[in-house]
Design an enzyme around this catalytic site. Structure first.
Site, PDB file in Angstrom:
ATOM      1  N   LEU A 147      27.412  63.874  36.311  1.00 45.00           N
ATOM      2  CA  LEU A 147      27.879  64.733  34.748  1.00 45.00           C
ATOM      3  C   LEU A 147      27.936  63.654  33.705  1.00 45.00           C
ATOM      4  O   LEU A 147      28.943  62.937  33.833  1.00 45.00           O
ATOM      5  CB  LEU A 147      28.834  65.451  34.957  1.00 45.00           C
ATOM      6  CG  LEU A 147      28.570  66.765  36.091  1.00 45.00           C
ATOM      7  CD1 LEU A 147      30.021  67.127  36.730  1.00 45.00           C
ATOM      8  CD2 LEU A 147      27.902  67.843  35.720  1.00 45.00           C
ATOM      9  N   GLU A 148      26.949  63.551  32.862  1.00 43.68           N
ATOM     10  CA  GLU A 148      27.181  62.698  31.908  1.00 43.68           C
ATOM     11  C   GLU A 148      28.074  63.406  30.799  1.00 43.68           C
ATOM     12  O   GLU A 148      27.714  64.402  30.162  1.00 43.68           O
ATOM     13  CB  GLU A 148      25.819  62.622  31.293  1.00 43.68           C
ATOM     14  CG  GLU A 148      24.962  61.560  32.058  1.00 43.68           C
ATOM     15  CD  GLU A 148      23.521  61.255  31.232  1.00 43.68           C
ATOM     16  OE1 GLU A 148      23.423  60.083  30.935  1.00 43.68           O
ATOM     17  OE2 GLU A 148      22.644  62.134  31.541  1.00 43.68           O
ATOM     18  N   VAL A 149      29.129  62.818  30.466  1.00 48.49           N
ATOM     19  CA  VAL A 149      30.105  63.225  29.396  1.00 48.49           C
ATOM     20  C   VAL A 149      30.115  62.563  28.188  1.00 48.49           C
ATOM     21  O   VAL A 149      30.199  61.473  28.100  1.00 48.49           O
ATOM     22  CB  VAL A 149      31.576  63.422  30.066  1.00 48.49           C
ATOM     23  CG1 VAL A 149      32.567  63.569  28.904  1.00 48.49           C
ATOM     24  CG2 VAL A 149      31.826  63.935  31.467  1.00 48.49           C
ATOM     25  N   VAL A 185      21.758  58.982  29.062  1.00 49.07           N
ATOM     26  CA  VAL A 185      21.493  57.554  29.764  1.00 49.07           C
ATOM     27  C   VAL A 185      20.534  58.330  30.867  1.00 49.07           C
ATOM     28  O   VAL A 185      19.417  57.367  31.193  1.00 49.07           O
ATOM     29  CB  VAL A 185      22.581  57.018  30.461  1.00 49.07           C
ATOM     30  CG1 VAL A 185      22.318  55.898  31.282  1.00 49.07           C
ATOM     31  CG2 VAL A 185      23.429  56.385  28.993  1.00 49.07           C
TER      32      VAL A 185
END
Ligand code: NAD
Length: 307
Positions: A147-149, A185
């Protein structure tokens, strides 16, 4: 946090939303989930699709913790977490968040699953812009741990910390992205490789299936145990990445140069002439992909590497 009762509101329950519903239900036994989605067949859609996603779980028990709300206000009224994955339009998300902040409890976390509309743009018209953070999944989130926060410059540290803590407590891999950037990313990396893949196929260097074999038989399995930096650091032997760059740097630069030149020469822009042929080859090779089989195998790989 997963040990405390959690009320999750899911706004938009399409591909990503329903997968998040399954993830919360399977990984957080103390949560209930309320769904708000404008699709008229929501109940039937959920009844047919959700059980398929609840792999290795008590399907009946999980489904007993799900309810449907008939308005956005009702869905978020008692939520601890509001997670949005509706349409990918800035105006939709901006309007949703201004409504959500009016109706949700003051300390509820606000997460958007967007692939590309940063929190700073989505929160533009909110009274309190500190509350929103992007939590970008890798599809499908009930299988893929990342999970990209991605906070905006206004997101509060408290919101970031509570977000990371929740996902860690569910055994996921939240990664804090330090700056908002196009595509975040994971997609930047994936689409860089995908551009090269399209370029090589468009030039006739390799076919679609063989290109996939190259990835599946080399960097695919390697990257489940070590990312590119660790891999090339190991590849350099005792001298690490520096030694690798000393030895192979010339080839790396030649590949980067060739990549730029080939992309230009092949006119490799999305919607360009090359695209039809690459799509046709892919369709001929695979037809309709069985995503259930893909997900089962991915789950088995992830379990094997976490041992
Ligand atoms: N599909 C992916 O691979 C992927 C990966 C990561 C992030 N995302 C992001 O997740 C979000 C959703 O993508 P998706 O692929 O699940 O789309 P989708 O079309 O499958 O689902 C969107 C859902 O939102 C619902 N919806 C539309 N308007 C609404 C409204 N006003 N209120 C409530 N619900 C509404 C639709 O009925 C639908 O069920 C997007 O922001 C996308 O960028 C998608």
């Amino acid at each position: 946090m997963a040990t405390q009762p959690t009320k999750v509101a899911i706004i938009g329950a399409g591909t990503i939303g329903l997968s998040f519903v399954a993830l919360h239900l399977m990984k957080n036994p103390n949560c209930t989930v309320t769904i708000y989605d404008i699709r008229p067949d929501l109940k039937e859609y959920m009844e047919s699709k959700l059980p398929e996603l609840l792999v290795d779980a008590d399907v009946k028990e999980c489904i007993s913790r799900v309810s449907v709300a008939d308005s956005l206000a009702k869905a978020v009224g008692e939520a601890n977490i509001v997670q949005e994955q509706g349409r990918e339009f800035a105006r939709f998300k901006q309007s949703a968040w201004t409504q959500i902040e009016q109706h949700a409890p003051e300390d509820a976390l606000f997460w958007s699953s967007t692939s590309g509309i940063p929190a700073s743009e989505q929160s533009k018209y909110m009274k309190d812009q500190t509350r929103l953070v992007v939590v970008h999944p890798y599809n499908p989130p009930h299988i893929m741990p990342l999970l990209e926060v991605v906070p905006s410059p206004s997101t509060s540290q408290e919101v970031i910390d509570r977000t990371l803590e929740y996902w860690r407590s569910l055994g996921r891999v939240p990664v804090l992205i330090r700056k908002e950037c196009t595509g975040f990313v994971a997609n930047r990396l994936a689409f860089a490789l995908f551009r090269e893949a399209c370029s090589l196929v468009a030039q006739g260097v390799v076919g679609v299936e063989d290109l996939d074999s190259v990835v599946q038989a080399s960097m695919g399995p390697r990257w489940t145990v070590a990312g590119p930096f660790k891999s090339y650091h190991a590849g350099g032997g005792e001298g690490g990445l520096e030694s690798f760059m000393d030895k192979i740097g010339g080839t790396v630069q030649a590949c980067w140069n060739a990549s730029d030149e080939d992309v230009k020469a092949a006119g490799l822009v999305v919607g360009g002439k090359w695209e039809k042929d690459v799509c046709r080859q892919t369709d001929e090779a695979y037809g309709v992909v069985d995503t259930a089989e893909r997900d089962l195998k991915t789950k088995a790989v992830l379990e094997a590497v976490s041992r």
